[in-house]
Design a protein around this motif. Sequence first.
Motif, PDB file in Angstrom:
ATOM      1  N   PRO A  92     -22.667   5.607  44.561  1.00 16.84           N
ATOM      2  CA  PRO A  92     -21.598   5.486  43.571  1.00 16.84           C
ATOM      3  C   PRO A  92     -20.491   4.553  44.086  1.00 16.84           C
ATOM      4  N   GLU A  93     -19.865   3.865  43.131  1.00 19.00           N
ATOM      5  CA  GLU A  93     -18.754   2.981  43.491  1.00 19.00           C
ATOM      6  C   GLU A  93     -17.610   3.829  44.039  1.00 19.00           C
ATOM      7  N   PRO A  94     -16.959   3.369  45.104  1.00 15.47           N
ATOM      8  CA  PRO A  94     -15.806   4.134  45.579  1.00 15.47           C
ATOM      9  C   PRO A  94     -14.706   4.089  44.516  1.00 15.47           C
ATOM     10  N   GLN A  95     -14.110   5.239  44.261  1.00  9.89           N
ATOM     11  CA  GLN A  95     -13.083   5.300  43.230  1.00  9.89           C
ATOM     12  C   GLN A  95     -11.786   4.683  43.747  1.00  9.89           C
ATOM     13  N   GLU A  96     -11.177   3.918  42.883  1.00 10.07           N
ATOM     14  CA  GLU A  96      -9.890   3.295  43.209  1.00 10.07           C
ATOM     15  C   GLU A  96      -8.821   4.391  43.196  1.00 10.07           C
ATOM     16  N   GLU A  97      -7.950   4.353  44.180  1.00  7.19           N
ATOM     17  CA  GLU A  97      -6.870   5.327  44.278  1.00  7.19           C
ATOM     18  C   GLU A  97      -5.846   5.043  43.174  1.00  7.19           C
ATOM     19  N   SER A  98      -5.432   6.080  42.448  1.00  6.99           N
ATOM     20  CA  SER A  98      -4.450   5.893  41.379  1.00  6.99           C
ATOM     21  C   SER A  98      -3.065   5.632  41.974  1.00  6.99           C
ATOM     22  N   VAL A  99      -2.180   5.128  41.147  1.00  6.51           N
ATOM     23  CA  VAL A  99      -0.802   4.856  41.580  1.00  6.51           C
ATOM     24  C   VAL A  99      -0.152   6.142  42.067  1.00  6.51           C
ATOM     25  N   ILE A 100      -0.351   7.216  41.326  1.00  9.38           N
ATOM     26  CA  ILE A 100       0.244   8.506  41.707  1.00  9.38           C
ATOM     27  C   ILE A 100      -0.282   8.953  43.068  1.00  9.38           C
ATOM     28  N   GLU A 101      -1.570   8.781  43.307  1.00 12.01           N
ATOM     29  CA  GLU A 101      -2.146   9.161  44.601  1.00 12.01           C
ATOM     30  C   GLU A 101      -1.559   8.316  45.730  1.00 12.01           C
ATOM     31  N   LYS A 102      -1.358   7.026  45.466  1.00 11.65           N
ATOM     32  CA  LYS A 102      -0.751   6.154  46.477  1.00 11.65           C
ATOM     33  C   LYS A 102       0.667   6.607  46.803  1.00 11.65           C
ATOM     34  N   VAL A 103       1.435   6.923  45.764  1.00  9.54           N
ATOM     35  CA  VAL A 103       2.815   7.376  45.962  1.00  9.54           C
ATOM     36  C   VAL A 103       2.832   8.688  46.724  1.00  9.54           C
ATOM     37  N   GLU A 104       1.970   9.613  46.339  1.00 10.95           N
ATOM     38  CA  GLU A 104       1.892  10.909  47.028  1.00 10.95           C
ATOM     39  C   GLU A 104       1.539  10.751  48.499  1.00 10.95           C
ATOM     40  N   ARG A 105       0.670   9.791  48.793  1.00  6.85           N
ATOM     41  CA  ARG A 105       0.236   9.558  50.173  1.00  6.85           C
ATOM     42  C   ARG A 105       1.392   9.032  51.035  1.00  6.85           C
ATOM     43  N   VAL A 106       2.259   8.221  50.445  1.00  7.65           N
ATOM     44  CA  VAL A 106       3.348   7.578  51.189  1.00  7.65           C
ATOM     45  C   VAL A 106       4.537   8.517  51.401  1.00  7.65           C
ATOM     46  N   LEU A 107       4.823   9.339  50.394  1.00  4.92           N
ATOM     47  CA  LEU A 107       6.013  10.191  50.464  1.00  4.92           C
ATOM     48  C   LEU A 107       5.704  11.555  51.066  1.00  4.92           C
ATOM     49  N   THR A 108       6.736  12.181  51.610  1.00  4.54           N
ATOM     50  CA  THR A 108       6.604  13.573  52.056  1.00  4.54           C
ATOM     51  C   THR A 108       6.512  14.449  50.804  1.00  4.54           C
TER      52      THR A 108
END
Length: 76
Positions: free
Chosen positions: A5-21
């Motif tokens: 399966p194609e790797p799923q692209e990370e959503s904007v919300i997931e990117k923001v969640e990953r960066v912030l506490t």
Amino acid sequence: MAAQPEPQEESVIEKVERVLTPEEYQLLKRLVFDRASHLEVAQEFGISVYASQKRLERIRDKLRREFPEWEKKKKK
């Protein structure tokens, strides 16, 4: 052989969640997505209105540094 399966692209919300506490994300979520006032957020977090405003400013700065491609294009 089965197709992978194609790797799923990370959503904007997931990117923001990953960066912030978690606390930064919760504050951002309440102010931006839930459209809560700084007064409401300050009361919920047990901080002053000024502290709520300053934390949002720092969160925005952090996101700008992490994602410079999101910066709005300056109009001439």
